[in-house]
Design a protein around this motif. Structure first.
Motif, PDB file in Angstrom:
ATOM      1  N   GLU A   7       0.826  -1.209   0.000  1.00  0.00           N
ATOM      2  CA  GLU A   7       0.000   0.000   0.000  1.00  0.00           C
ATOM      3  C   GLU A   7       0.864   1.265   0.000  1.00  0.00           C
ATOM      4  O   GLU A   7       0.561   2.230  -0.683  1.00  0.00           O
ATOM      5  CB  GLU A   7      -0.924   0.014   1.234  1.00  0.00           C
ATOM      6  CG  GLU A   7      -1.995  -1.058   1.216  1.00  0.00           C
ATOM      7  CD  GLU A   7      -3.040  -0.827   0.143  1.00  0.00           C
ATOM      8  OE1 GLU A   7      -3.449   0.335  -0.058  1.00  0.00           O
ATOM      9  OE2 GLU A   7      -3.447  -1.805  -0.512  1.00  0.00           O
ATOM     10  N   THR A   8       1.947   1.257   0.788  1.00  0.00           N
ATOM     11  CA  THR A   8       2.739   2.479   1.001  1.00  0.00           C
ATOM     12  C   THR A   8       3.850   2.658  -0.033  1.00  0.00           C
ATOM     13  O   THR A   8       4.348   3.769  -0.217  1.00  0.00           O
ATOM     14  CB  THR A   8       3.404   2.437   2.388  1.00  0.00           C
ATOM     15  OG1 THR A   8       4.301   1.308   2.435  1.00  0.00           O
ATOM     16  CG2 THR A   8       2.371   2.319   3.496  1.00  0.00           C
ATOM     17  N   LYS A   9       4.280   1.530  -0.658  1.00  0.00           N
ATOM     18  CA  LYS A   9       5.440   1.520  -1.573  1.00  0.00           C
ATOM     19  C   LYS A   9       6.741   1.908  -0.875  1.00  0.00           C
ATOM     20  O   LYS A   9       7.727   2.253  -1.527  1.00  0.00           O
ATOM     21  CB  LYS A   9       5.211   2.407  -2.805  1.00  0.00           C
ATOM     22  CG  LYS A   9       4.019   1.976  -3.652  1.00  0.00           C
ATOM     23  CD  LYS A   9       4.149   0.545  -4.135  1.00  0.00           C
ATOM     24  CE  LYS A   9       2.920   0.069  -4.888  1.00  0.00           C
ATOM     25  NZ  LYS A   9       2.835  -1.409  -4.999  1.00  0.00           N
ATOM     26  N   GLU A  10       6.743   1.883   0.460  1.00  0.00           N
ATOM     27  CA  GLU A  10       8.000   2.078   1.195  1.00  0.00           C
ATOM     28  C   GLU A  10       8.858   0.830   1.037  1.00  0.00           C
ATOM     29  O   GLU A  10       8.339  -0.288   1.094  1.00  0.00           O
ATOM     30  CB  GLU A  10       7.726   2.324   2.680  1.00  0.00           C
ATOM     31  CG  GLU A  10       7.048   3.624   2.968  1.00  0.00           C
ATOM     32  CD  GLU A  10       6.898   3.899   4.456  1.00  0.00           C
ATOM     33  OE1 GLU A  10       6.363   4.959   4.784  1.00  0.00           O
ATOM     34  OE2 GLU A  10       7.301   3.053   5.292  1.00  0.00           O
ATOM     35  N   THR A  11      10.168   1.032   0.871  1.00  0.00           N
ATOM     36  CA  THR A  11      11.058  -0.097   0.618  1.00  0.00           C
ATOM     37  C   THR A  11      12.158  -0.180   1.671  1.00  0.00           C
ATOM     38  O   THR A  11      12.727   0.840   2.072  1.00  0.00           O
ATOM     39  CB  THR A  11      11.704   0.030  -0.777  1.00  0.00           C
ATOM     40  OG1 THR A  11      10.666   0.002  -1.759  1.00  0.00           O
ATOM     41  CG2 THR A  11      12.676  -1.099  -1.065  1.00  0.00           C
TER      42      THR A  11
ATOM     43  N   SER B  58      -7.770  -1.762   7.227  1.00  0.00           N
ATOM     44  CA  SER B  58      -7.621  -0.499   7.967  1.00  0.00           C
ATOM     45  C   SER B  58      -6.494  -0.562   9.001  1.00  0.00           C
ATOM     46  O   SER B  58      -6.285   0.402   9.740  1.00  0.00           O
ATOM     47  CB  SER B  58      -8.944  -0.171   8.672  1.00  0.00           C
ATOM     48  OG  SER B  58      -9.265  -1.232   9.563  1.00  0.00           O
ATOM     49  N   ILE B  59      -5.778  -1.677   9.056  1.00  0.00           N
ATOM     50  CA  ILE B  59      -4.758  -1.842  10.095  1.00  0.00           C
ATOM     51  C   ILE B  59      -3.366  -1.620   9.525  1.00  0.00           C
ATOM     52  O   ILE B  59      -3.011  -2.148   8.472  1.00  0.00           O
ATOM     53  CB  ILE B  59      -4.876  -3.227  10.755  1.00  0.00           C
ATOM     54  CG1 ILE B  59      -6.242  -3.340  11.436  1.00  0.00           C
ATOM     55  CG2 ILE B  59      -3.771  -3.443  11.778  1.00  0.00           C
ATOM     56  CD1 ILE B  59      -6.541  -4.655  12.030  1.00  0.00           C
TER      57      ILE B  59
ATOM     58  N   SER C 179      -4.207 -10.998  15.299  1.00  0.00           N
ATOM     59  CA  SER C 179      -4.667 -10.467  16.599  1.00  0.00           C
ATOM     60  C   SER C 179      -5.351  -9.120  16.448  1.00  0.00           C
ATOM     61  O   SER C 179      -6.406  -8.862  17.047  1.00  0.00           O
ATOM     62  CB  SER C 179      -3.489 -10.304  17.568  1.00  0.00           C
ATOM     63  OG  SER C 179      -2.817 -11.506  17.779  1.00  0.00           O
ATOM     64  N   LEU C 180      -4.749  -8.231  15.641  1.00  0.00           N
ATOM     65  CA  LEU C 180      -5.287  -6.877  15.520  1.00  0.00           C
ATOM     66  C   LEU C 180      -6.583  -6.854  14.714  1.00  0.00           C
ATOM     67  O   LEU C 180      -7.468  -6.032  14.986  1.00  0.00           O
ATOM     68  CB  LEU C 180      -4.244  -5.941  14.910  1.00  0.00           C
ATOM     69  CG  LEU C 180      -2.937  -5.805  15.718  1.00  0.00           C
ATOM     70  CD1 LEU C 180      -2.016  -4.778  15.098  1.00  0.00           C
ATOM     71  CD2 LEU C 180      -3.206  -5.454  17.179  1.00  0.00           C
ATOM     72  N   PHE C 181      -6.711  -7.767  13.761  1.00  0.00           N
ATOM     73  CA  PHE C 181      -7.998  -7.909  13.058  1.00  0.00           C
ATOM     74  C   PHE C 181      -9.082  -8.354  14.047  1.00  0.00           C
ATOM     75  O   PHE C 181     -10.195  -7.825  14.047  1.00  0.00           O
ATOM     76  CB  PHE C 181      -7.869  -8.929  11.924  1.00  0.00           C
ATOM     77  CG  PHE C 181      -7.491  -8.318  10.605  1.00  0.00           C
ATOM     78  CD1 PHE C 181      -8.426  -8.120   9.607  1.00  0.00           C
ATOM     79  CD2 PHE C 181      -6.184  -7.910  10.374  1.00  0.00           C
ATOM     80  CE1 PHE C 181      -8.074  -7.541   8.392  1.00  0.00           C
ATOM     81  CE2 PHE C 181      -5.823  -7.334   9.165  1.00  0.00           C
ATOM     82  CZ  PHE C 181      -6.779  -7.141   8.169  1.00  0.00           C
TER      83      PHE C 181
ATOM     84  N   ASN D 174      -1.819   1.207  16.108  1.00  0.00           N
ATOM     85  CA  ASN D 174      -3.240   1.242  15.741  1.00  0.00           C
ATOM     86  C   ASN D 174      -4.140   1.666  16.895  1.00  0.00           C
ATOM     87  O   ASN D 174      -5.366   1.578  16.794  1.00  0.00           O
ATOM     88  CB  ASN D 174      -3.664  -0.132  15.212  1.00  0.00           C
ATOM     89  CG  ASN D 174      -3.045  -0.434  13.857  1.00  0.00           C
ATOM     90  OD1 ASN D 174      -3.528   0.024  12.834  1.00  0.00           O
ATOM     91  ND2 ASN D 174      -1.948  -1.167  13.846  1.00  0.00           N
ATOM     92  N   GLY D 175      -3.520   2.110  18.011  1.00  0.00           N
ATOM     93  CA  GLY D 175      -4.287   2.605  19.155  1.00  0.00           C
ATOM     94  C   GLY D 175      -5.150   1.544  19.804  1.00  0.00           C
ATOM     95  O   GLY D 175      -6.218   1.845  20.353  1.00  0.00           O
ATOM     96  N   MET D 176      -4.698   0.273  19.746  1.00  0.00           N
ATOM     97  CA  MET D 176      -5.500  -0.827  20.311  1.00  0.00           C
ATOM     98  C   MET D 176      -4.996  -1.160  21.715  1.00  0.00           C
ATOM     99  O   MET D 176      -3.864  -1.608  21.881  1.00  0.00           O
ATOM    100  CB  MET D 176      -5.439  -2.046  19.407  1.00  0.00           C
ATOM    101  CG  MET D 176      -6.178  -1.837  18.112  1.00  0.00           C
ATOM    102  SD  MET D 176      -6.254  -3.304  17.100  1.00  0.00           S
ATOM    103  CE  MET D 176      -7.259  -2.718  15.740  1.00  0.00           C
ATOM    104  N   THR D 177      -5.861  -0.961  22.700  1.00  0.00           N
ATOM    105  CA  THR D 177      -5.475  -1.191  24.106  1.00  0.00           C
ATOM    106  C   THR D 177      -6.055  -2.491  24.650  1.00  0.00           C
ATOM    107  O   THR D 177      -5.830  -2.823  25.811  1.00  0.00           O
ATOM    108  CB  THR D 177      -5.958  -0.010  24.978  1.00  0.00           C
ATOM    109  OG1 THR D 177      -7.374   0.154  24.774  1.00  0.00           O
ATOM    110  CG2 THR D 177      -5.253   1.281  24.588  1.00  0.00           C
ATOM    111  N   ASN D 178      -6.794  -3.205  23.816  1.00  0.00           N
ATOM    112  CA  ASN D 178      -7.450  -4.436  24.288  1.00  0.00           C
ATOM    113  C   ASN D 178      -6.678  -5.692  23.867  1.00  0.00           C
ATOM    114  O   ASN D 178      -7.255  -6.758  23.634  1.00  0.00           O
ATOM    115  CB  ASN D 178      -8.898  -4.508  23.786  1.00  0.00           C
ATOM    116  CG  ASN D 178      -8.989  -4.509  22.262  1.00  0.00           C
ATOM    117  OD1 ASN D 178      -8.077  -4.032  21.587  1.00  0.00           O
ATOM    118  ND2 ASN D 178     -10.083  -5.042  21.732  1.00  0.00           N
TER     119      ASN D 178
END
Length: 460
Positions: free
Chosen positions: A210-214, A277-278, A325-327, A355-359
């Motif tokens: 998605e980002t094309k960062e290498t 979205s992750i 896990s994040l999904f 991703n701001g996930m605290t759970n």
């Protein structure tokens, strides 16, 4: 007296292929004696040279196809018959998908003894090429020039005329070529496997789809990278998509690509990519799925089968860098992840924070040791998700899952045989296999992933 094979080594025979093995070889029979022949397709009549004869089966080499199958295609890769990285480019993509579905059906019947469980058609790709976001390619030398290419089948001989790999992201291809060219120009010499001398062993490139960062990873025998400043300057000035240059040191005489020690030469420690979205931070050693397009489909199916409610507690065994896990955490009250590799757990925590996930809670250890302890501490999961390596789940883990008694188990597998073996154990332990969904993560190769939905049987 043992029955003798009806063919002899080096004999030439005419054979009709009836089926395919799980490795993609054509299967034909001479007087009931099976011959396995690479590149043969069902329905074809062919002339075959017998190359090996065992008591119950033999192997052949395809010499000529008399009546090509309508499913036979011309492999678009120039080095397909040398390389062996892809095994089935000679098959139409429709045949690849149906063969993989059949492979899963076969083990469900023969190993799991689950005749009537639906195995759905394989989820394929719209464009089954240029999907791999990571390449690690050996470096050699010829006539004083650096060369790169995969090894020829069953050898450590680099394929010299390999200019491209058409299952790799196009950007990865171009970056390998650039790194080789710049390294050669600044005077970095190739590693020599036989004498265990020289410097540059492998070039590894990772690209965010998605980002094309290498990220470029330079793997050397030596502790230092000669001419590093010159190399870095030229690479980063010419290719702004490069966000990270990593030096990995592997001084051992080994076939293992990466050594223990890794340091950042330039830029970031991580590159970033997204699946759905992750967002994920990916380091040089991160296990991150090489086909994000299909990973998204795989995880969507796993989420569907998990049917998580907002009050549910979930365990993700073999959680890696937290991809599944994040999904799951998007839906669940709490997700516990366990993974034996400490660096992966560090990455999982980074990704949860990103991703701001605290759970989520991640722990280092083997699932078969950690999960029984969690059970003793009173953890009662509603759903358990497992995504084990090719060898499947450890027996201790399967028992721990059965004892924890979640209402639902989702099993993500990269090996149909060990999947079927483990499903048999879970079935005997009180779970019912409801559906199996194969997903083609690696088009043009024989690998197949599956997602399986199991429900706990109600007590009589």
């Amino acid at each position: 007296m043992a029955k003798q094979a009806p063919v002899k080594k080096n004999e030439t025979v005419t054979i009709r292929f009836e089926d395919l093995t799980h490795e993609g070889n054509g299967v034909g029979k001479i007087e009931g004696y099976p011959l396995f022949v690479p590149y043969g397709l069902p329905g074809e009549e062919a002339i075959v040279k017998v190359v090996k004869v065992n008591k119950n089966f033999g192997f052949g080499k395809l010499l000529e196809v008399k009546n090509p199958s309508p499913e036979r295609v011309e492999p678009p890769c120039d080095v397909f018959y040398k390389c062996g990285g892809c095994q089935i480019q000679h098959m139409s993509y429709n045949l690849q998908l149906s063969m993989k579905q059949q492979q899963v059906k076969n083990v469900m019947r023969k190993i799991a003894h689950l005749e009537h469980v639906p195995v759905h058609p394989t989820i394929g790709m719209e464009d089954p090429w240029r999907y791999r976001n990571k390449v690690a390619i050996p470096v050699g030398e010829k006539d004083g020039e650096l060369i790169t290419g995969f090894y020829q089948m069953r050898s450590h001989q680099i394929i010299e005329d390999m200019d491209t790999c058409i299952v790799q992201e196009d950007l990865n291809d171009r970056m390998v070529e650039a790194v080789r060219r710049i390294a050669g120009r600044v005077g970095i010499e190739a590693y020599d496997e036989k004498s265990h001398t020289g410097v540059l062993r492998h070039i590894m490139v990772r690209t965010g789809q998605e980002t094309k960062e290498t990220m470029v990873v330079i793997i050397t025998r030596t502790k230092e990278l000669p001419h590093a400043k010159e190399f870095i300057r030229e690479l980063t000035e010419t290719y702004p998509n490069v966000k990270s240059i990593i030096h990995n040191i592997n001084p051992a005489r080994t076939n293992v690509i990466l050594g223990e020690k890794t340091k950042v030469l330039w830029g970031q420690e991580y590159i970033y990519d997204s699946i759905g979205s992750i967002r994920f931070a990916i380091s040089a050693k991160s296990f991150y799925q090489v086909n994000p397009t299909q990973t998204k489909r795989l995880y969507e199916k796993a989420l569907e089968y998990a049917a998580i409610g907002e009050e549910d507690t979930v365990i993700d065994a073999y959680c890696g860098i937290g991809t599944i896990s994040l999904f799951l955490a998007q839906k669940a009250k709490k997700v516990y992840g366990v993974e034996v590799v400490p660096e992966a757990i560090e990455d999982a925590r980074v990704n949860a924070k990103l991703n701001g996930m605290t759970n989520t809670e991640f722990e280092v250890g083997t699932a078969e040791e950690v999960m029984p302890r969690w059970k003793e501490e009173g953890l009662k999961p509603d759903v358990i998700v497992v995504d084990p390596p090719r060898k499947g789940c450890d027996e201790g883990l399967l028992n721990a899952m059965i004892e924890m008694g979640p209402k639902r188990i989702v099993y993500v597998s990269c090996n149909p045989s060990t999947l079927a073996r483990d499903l048999r154990v879970l079935e005997d332990g009180g779970y019912e296999t409801k559906e199996v969904q194969p997903v083609d993560m690696f088009p043009q190769s024989m690998h197949i992933e599956s997602v399986v939905w199991l429900e706990k049987r109600l007590s009589n």
